[in-house]
Write a protein that holds these residues in place. Structure first.
Motif, PDB file in Angstrom:
ATOM      1  N   ALA A  21       0.850  -1.288  -0.024  1.00 14.20           N
ATOM      2  CA  ALA A  21      -0.059   0.097  -0.092  1.00 14.20           C
ATOM      3  C   ALA A  21       0.874   1.298   0.032  1.00 14.20           C
ATOM      4  O   ALA A  21       0.586   2.257  -0.759  1.00 14.20           O
ATOM      5  CB  ALA A  21      -1.023   0.010   1.451  1.00 14.20           C
ATOM      6  N   ILE A  22       2.010   1.287   0.830  1.00 12.01           N
ATOM      7  CA  ILE A  22       2.735   2.574   1.087  1.00 12.01           C
ATOM      8  C   ILE A  22       3.456   2.469  -0.651  1.00 12.01           C
ATOM      9  O   ILE A  22       3.755   3.811  -1.206  1.00 12.01           O
ATOM     10  CB  ILE A  22       3.960   2.107   1.811  1.00 12.01           C
ATOM     11  N   TYR A  23       4.119   1.414  -1.364  1.00 10.42           N
ATOM     12  CA  TYR A  23       4.523   1.650  -2.639  1.00 10.42           C
ATOM     13  C   TYR A  23       3.507   2.060  -3.567  1.00 10.42           C
ATOM     14  O   TYR A  23       3.908   3.041  -4.394  1.00 10.42           O
ATOM     15  CB  TYR A  23       5.261   0.318  -3.167  1.00 10.42           C
ATOM     16  N   GLU A  24       2.304   1.807  -3.304  1.00 10.37           N
ATOM     17  CA  GLU A  24       1.293   2.296  -4.332  1.00 10.37           C
ATOM     18  C   GLU A  24       0.970   3.911  -4.212  1.00 10.37           C
ATOM     19  O   GLU A  24       0.794   4.678  -5.215  1.00 10.37           O
ATOM     20  CB  GLU A  24      -0.151   1.539  -3.978  1.00 10.37           C
ATOM     21  N   LEU A  25       0.966   4.107  -2.746  1.00  8.18           N
ATOM     22  CA  LEU A  25       0.806   5.632  -2.659  1.00  8.18           C
ATOM     23  C   LEU A  25       2.132   6.319  -3.085  1.00  8.18           C
ATOM     24  O   LEU A  25       1.928   7.617  -3.716  1.00  8.18           O
ATOM     25  CB  LEU A  25       0.628   5.786  -0.940  1.00  8.18           C
ATOM     26  N   LEU A  26       3.323   5.966  -3.081  1.00  9.53           N
ATOM     27  CA  LEU A  26       4.636   6.526  -3.637  1.00  9.53           C
ATOM     28  C   LEU A  26       4.543   6.634  -4.878  1.00  9.53           C
ATOM     29  O   LEU A  26       4.772   7.527  -5.701  1.00  9.53           O
ATOM     30  CB  LEU A  26       5.808   5.877  -2.981  1.00  9.53           C
ATOM     31  N   GLU A  27       3.762   5.695  -5.734  1.00  9.64           N
ATOM     32  CA  GLU A  27       3.783   5.760  -7.390  1.00  9.64           C
ATOM     33  C   GLU A  27       2.885   6.803  -7.490  1.00  9.64           C
ATOM     34  O   GLU A  27       2.922   7.388  -8.524  1.00  9.64           O
ATOM     35  CB  GLU A  27       3.358   4.223  -7.686  1.00  9.64           C
ATOM     36  N   GLU A  28       1.795   6.793  -6.691  1.00 10.00           N
ATOM     37  CA  GLU A  28       0.770   7.780  -7.094  1.00 10.00           C
ATOM     38  C   GLU A  28       1.265   9.388  -6.839  1.00 10.00           C
ATOM     39  O   GLU A  28       1.123  10.309  -7.707  1.00 10.00           O
ATOM     40  CB  GLU A  28      -0.334   7.687  -6.266  1.00 10.00           C
ATOM     41  N   MET A  29       2.247   9.388  -5.723  1.00 11.00           N
ATOM     42  CA  MET A  29       2.852  10.586  -5.459  1.00 11.00           C
ATOM     43  C   MET A  29       3.590  11.325  -6.580  1.00 11.00           C
ATOM     44  O   MET A  29       4.073  12.147  -7.169  1.00 11.00           O
ATOM     45  CB  MET A  29       3.156  10.775  -4.163  1.00 11.00           C
ATOM     46  N   ASN A  30       4.302  10.081  -7.033  1.00 13.70           N
ATOM     47  CA  ASN A  30       5.598  10.331  -8.217  1.00 13.70           C
ATOM     48  C   ASN A  30       4.712  10.678  -9.434  1.00 13.70           C
ATOM     49  O   ASN A  30       5.314  11.877 -10.049  1.00 13.70           O
ATOM     50  CB  ASN A  30       6.292   9.055  -8.275  1.00 13.70           C
ATOM     51  N   ALA A  31       3.744  10.047  -9.651  1.00 12.25           N
ATOM     52  CA  ALA A  31       2.745  10.410 -11.042  1.00 12.25           C
ATOM     53  C   ALA A  31       2.438  12.036 -10.826  1.00 12.25           C
ATOM     54  O   ALA A  31       2.455  12.687 -11.885  1.00 12.25           O
ATOM     55  CB  ALA A  31       1.752   9.469 -11.287  1.00 12.25           C
ATOM     56  N   ARG A  32       1.729  12.296  -9.687  1.00 16.46           N
ATOM     57  CA  ARG A  32       1.432  13.683  -9.596  1.00 16.46           C
ATOM     58  C   ARG A  32       2.530  14.628  -9.647  1.00 16.46           C
ATOM     59  O   ARG A  32       2.410  15.498 -10.063  1.00 16.46           O
ATOM     60  CB  ARG A  32       0.655  13.773  -8.077  1.00 16.46           C
ATOM     61  N   LEU A  33       3.635  14.345  -9.059  1.00 10.89           N
ATOM     62  CA  LEU A  33       4.988  15.120  -9.161  1.00 10.89           C
ATOM     63  C   LEU A  33       5.282  15.475 -10.455  1.00 10.89           C
ATOM     64  O   LEU A  33       5.883  16.562 -10.954  1.00 10.89           O
ATOM     65  CB  LEU A  33       6.017  14.656  -8.164  1.00 10.89           C
ATOM     66  N   ALA A  34       5.027  14.285 -11.393  1.00 10.81           N
ATOM     67  CA  ALA A  34       5.577  14.201 -12.736  1.00 10.81           C
ATOM     68  C   ALA A  34       4.633  15.301 -13.437  1.00 10.81           C
ATOM     69  O   ALA A  34       5.151  16.097 -14.183  1.00 10.81           O
ATOM     70  CB  ALA A  34       5.710  12.970 -13.540  1.00 10.81           C
ATOM     71  N   ASP A  37       5.454  18.900 -12.675  1.00 13.25           N
ATOM     72  CA  ASP A  37       6.933  19.161 -13.257  1.00 13.25           C
ATOM     73  C   ASP A  37       6.458  19.667 -14.613  1.00 13.25           C
ATOM     74  O   ASP A  37       6.764  20.607 -15.060  1.00 13.25           O
ATOM     75  CB  ASP A  37       7.828  18.151 -13.289  1.00 13.25           C
ATOM     76  N   LEU A  38       5.410  18.974 -15.333  1.00 13.51           N
ATOM     77  CA  LEU A  38       5.104  19.368 -16.755  1.00 13.51           C
ATOM     78  C   LEU A  38       4.425  20.771 -16.688  1.00 13.51           C
ATOM     79  O   LEU A  38       4.675  21.647 -17.485  1.00 13.51           O
ATOM     80  CB  LEU A  38       4.318  18.420 -17.523  1.00 13.51           C
ATOM     81  N   GLN A  39       3.663  21.007 -15.656  1.00 10.72           N
ATOM     82  CA  GLN A  39       2.819  22.249 -15.688  1.00 10.72           C
ATOM     83  C   GLN A  39       3.856  23.329 -15.315  1.00 10.72           C
ATOM     84  O   GLN A  39       3.762  24.302 -15.781  1.00 10.72           O
ATOM     85  CB  GLN A  39       2.204  22.223 -14.595  1.00 10.72           C
ATOM     86  N   LEU A  40       4.693  22.975 -14.402  1.00 15.13           N
ATOM     87  CA  LEU A  40       5.856  24.228 -14.118  1.00 15.13           C
ATOM     88  C   LEU A  40       6.841  24.430 -15.283  1.00 15.13           C
ATOM     89  O   LEU A  40       7.048  25.682 -15.637  1.00 15.13           O
ATOM     90  CB  LEU A  40       6.850  23.729 -13.040  1.00 15.13           C
ATOM     91  N   GLY A  41       7.149  23.487 -16.027  1.00  9.52           N
ATOM     92  CA  GLY A  41       7.878  23.564 -17.214  1.00  9.52           C
ATOM     93  C   GLY A  41       6.988  24.395 -18.540  1.00  9.52           C
ATOM     94  O   GLY A  41       7.584  25.346 -19.011  1.00  9.52           O
TER      95      GLY A  41
END
Length: 86
Positions: A21-34, A37-41
């Motif tokens: 469950a923790i890994y799934e949350l981390l993957e979701e957070m990583n996708a959100r951060l990506a 990053d695109l929006q900031l670019g």
């Protein structure tokens, strides 16, 4: 008190589920951060465009300022000539 083998197995399974469950949350957070990053670019590109336009306007204003300085000098010269007339 020591755990029975069944209790240890259940505890191990629960820990494994928690880790998954923790890994799934981390993957979701990583996708959100990506996505962020695109929006900031994209925002950075827009700001670069605005900066370029502002630089262009600044150049135009410098040109106008130079012309106004020239006109001011001419007006000063004209006033000086008018004052020197009898």
């Amino acid at each position: 008190m020591a755990m029975t083998p069944t209790q240890a197995d259940l505890r191990m399974e629960q820990n494994t589920n928690d880790i998954s469950a923790i890994y799934e949350l981390l993957e979701e957070m990583n996708a959100r951060l990506a996505g962020h990053d695109l929006q900031l670019g994209s925002i950075g590109v827009r700001l670069d465009g605005i900066d370029g336009r502002l630089d262009g306007l600044d150049g135009r204003l410098d040109g106008i300022d130079g012309r106004l300085d020239g006109l001011s000098s001419q007006m000063t010269e004209v006033l000086s000539l008018l004052k020197s007339r009898p």
